[in-house]
Design an enzyme around this catalytic site. Structure first.
Site, PDB file in Angstrom:
ATOM      1  N   ALA A  69       7.375  32.422 -27.312  1.00 54.80           N
ATOM      2  CA  ALA A  69       7.006  32.331 -28.715  1.00 54.80           C
ATOM      3  C   ALA A  69       6.871  33.736 -29.292  1.00 54.80           C
ATOM      4  CB  ALA A  69       5.696  31.563 -28.867  1.00 54.80           C
ATOM      5  N   GLY A 114       7.285  29.297 -24.479  1.00 51.20           N
ATOM      6  CA  GLY A 114       7.889  28.300 -25.359  1.00 51.20           C
ATOM      7  C   GLY A 114       9.330  28.002 -25.013  1.00 51.20           C
ATOM      8  N   GLU A 117       9.201  25.465 -22.318  1.00 50.88           N
ATOM      9  CA  GLU A 117       8.800  24.204 -22.943  1.00 50.88           C
ATOM     10  C   GLU A 117       9.958  23.571 -23.706  1.00 50.88           C
ATOM     11  OE1 GLU A 117       4.122  24.628 -23.910  1.00 50.88           O
ATOM     12  OE2 GLU A 117       5.379  26.247 -24.697  1.00 50.88           O
ATOM     13  N   GLU A 137       1.637  32.180 -20.232  1.00 45.83           N
ATOM     14  CA  GLU A 137       0.664  32.304 -21.319  1.00 45.83           C
ATOM     15  C   GLU A 137      -0.695  32.815 -20.859  1.00 45.83           C
ATOM     16  OE1 GLU A 137       3.632  29.164 -22.723  1.00 45.83           O
ATOM     17  OE2 GLU A 137       2.651  29.711 -20.834  1.00 45.83           O
TER      18      GLU A 137
END
Length: 263
Positions: A69, A114, A117, A137
């Site tokens: 991200a 991300g 994901e 993260e």
């Protein structure tokens, strides 16, 4: 939806396959809000287009699928905003996962945070041997917020998910394949050709059956087995009302290749 309507992704249809390419190579294809909004729009477009039979998600350039991200964008959020942003991310990836057609991730490089994901929201993951995966993260004082804590344990098991998420370590494509995070690993030079061939294989199958199978698997994974079995039986029954089922069984009995009409 024309490609020029997007700024952060490319959306192209080739041979009944929608190719969604995250197109921020200068940022290693990091996911900011604008990019996620465009991904959601592209998923909706592919779902609604009867000319699309398969969706492929990949990243621009040779280094990254999606490296994570956009940290700068997230760094200013407070707790309430952070929760709202996570729900936005989850909703976007849910729309991709549940668009009713096979979705393939062509993982051409880093798939971290991300990006991992996003790959897990796809139904099948084919990775270049140069790809790397992880949910790092924890190194930022965060946890996965786009579905990673849930999809990862469902794909690789709770123990391996805990290992990856609590340590923040990254793994190479071979290890990702060993633990079941990716379905296939191929030389980087062969990734495009392999994904195209796999998309062609998927396109030759019954789209109505694929949609019912996706519904049974995705819904069944969230409920107790007796309810999941009822869903499977219902989806199985619905297949008998389709032209695809009549064509598929006729082709088998007549010893010819089926030509599924998709209805």
């Amino acid at each position: 939806m024309a490609d020029h309507e997007f700024r952060c992704i490319r959306y192209e249809i080739r041979d009944e396959t929608a190719w969604i390419t995250v197109n921020r190579p200068e940022k290693l294809n990091a996911l900011d809000r604008r990019t996620m909004e465009e991904l959601g729009r592209a998923a909706d477009e592919a779902a609604a287009d009867p000319g699309v039979r398969v969706v492929v998600v990949t990243g621009a350039g040779e280094k990254a699928f999606v490296a994570g991200a956009d940290i700068r964008e997230m760094s200013t959020l407070d707790a309430r905003e952070g929760e709202a942003f996570a729900r936005f991310l989850q909703d976007t990836l849910d729309r991709l996962e549940r668009l009713g057609k096979p979705v393939v991730a062509a993982v051409n490089g880093y798939a971290l945070g991300g990006g991992c994901e996003l790959a897990m929201a796809c139904h099948v993951r084919i990775a270049a041997d140069t790809a790397r995966f992880g949910q790092p993260e924890v190194n930022l004082g965060l946890i996965p917020g786009a579905g990673g804590t849930q999809r990862l344990q469902r794909i690789v098991g709770r123990g391996r998910a805990l290992d990856l998420i609590l340590s923040g370590e990254t793994i190479d494509a071979a290890e990702a394949h060993r633990i079941g995070l990716v379905n296939r690993v191929v030389p980087a030079a062969d990734l495009q050709r392999t994904v195209e061939a796999f998309a062609a294989l998927l396109r030759a199958k019954s789209p109505t059956a694929q949609a019912r199978a996706l519904e049974a698997i995705l819904s069944g994974g969230e409920v107790a087995q007796p309810e999941a079995m009822r869903t499977e039986a219902a989806m199985f029954g619905l297949c008998f009302a389709t032209a695809d089922m009549r064509e598929g069984t006729a082709a088998f009995l007549e010893k010819r290749k089926a030509a599924f009409p998709g209805k």
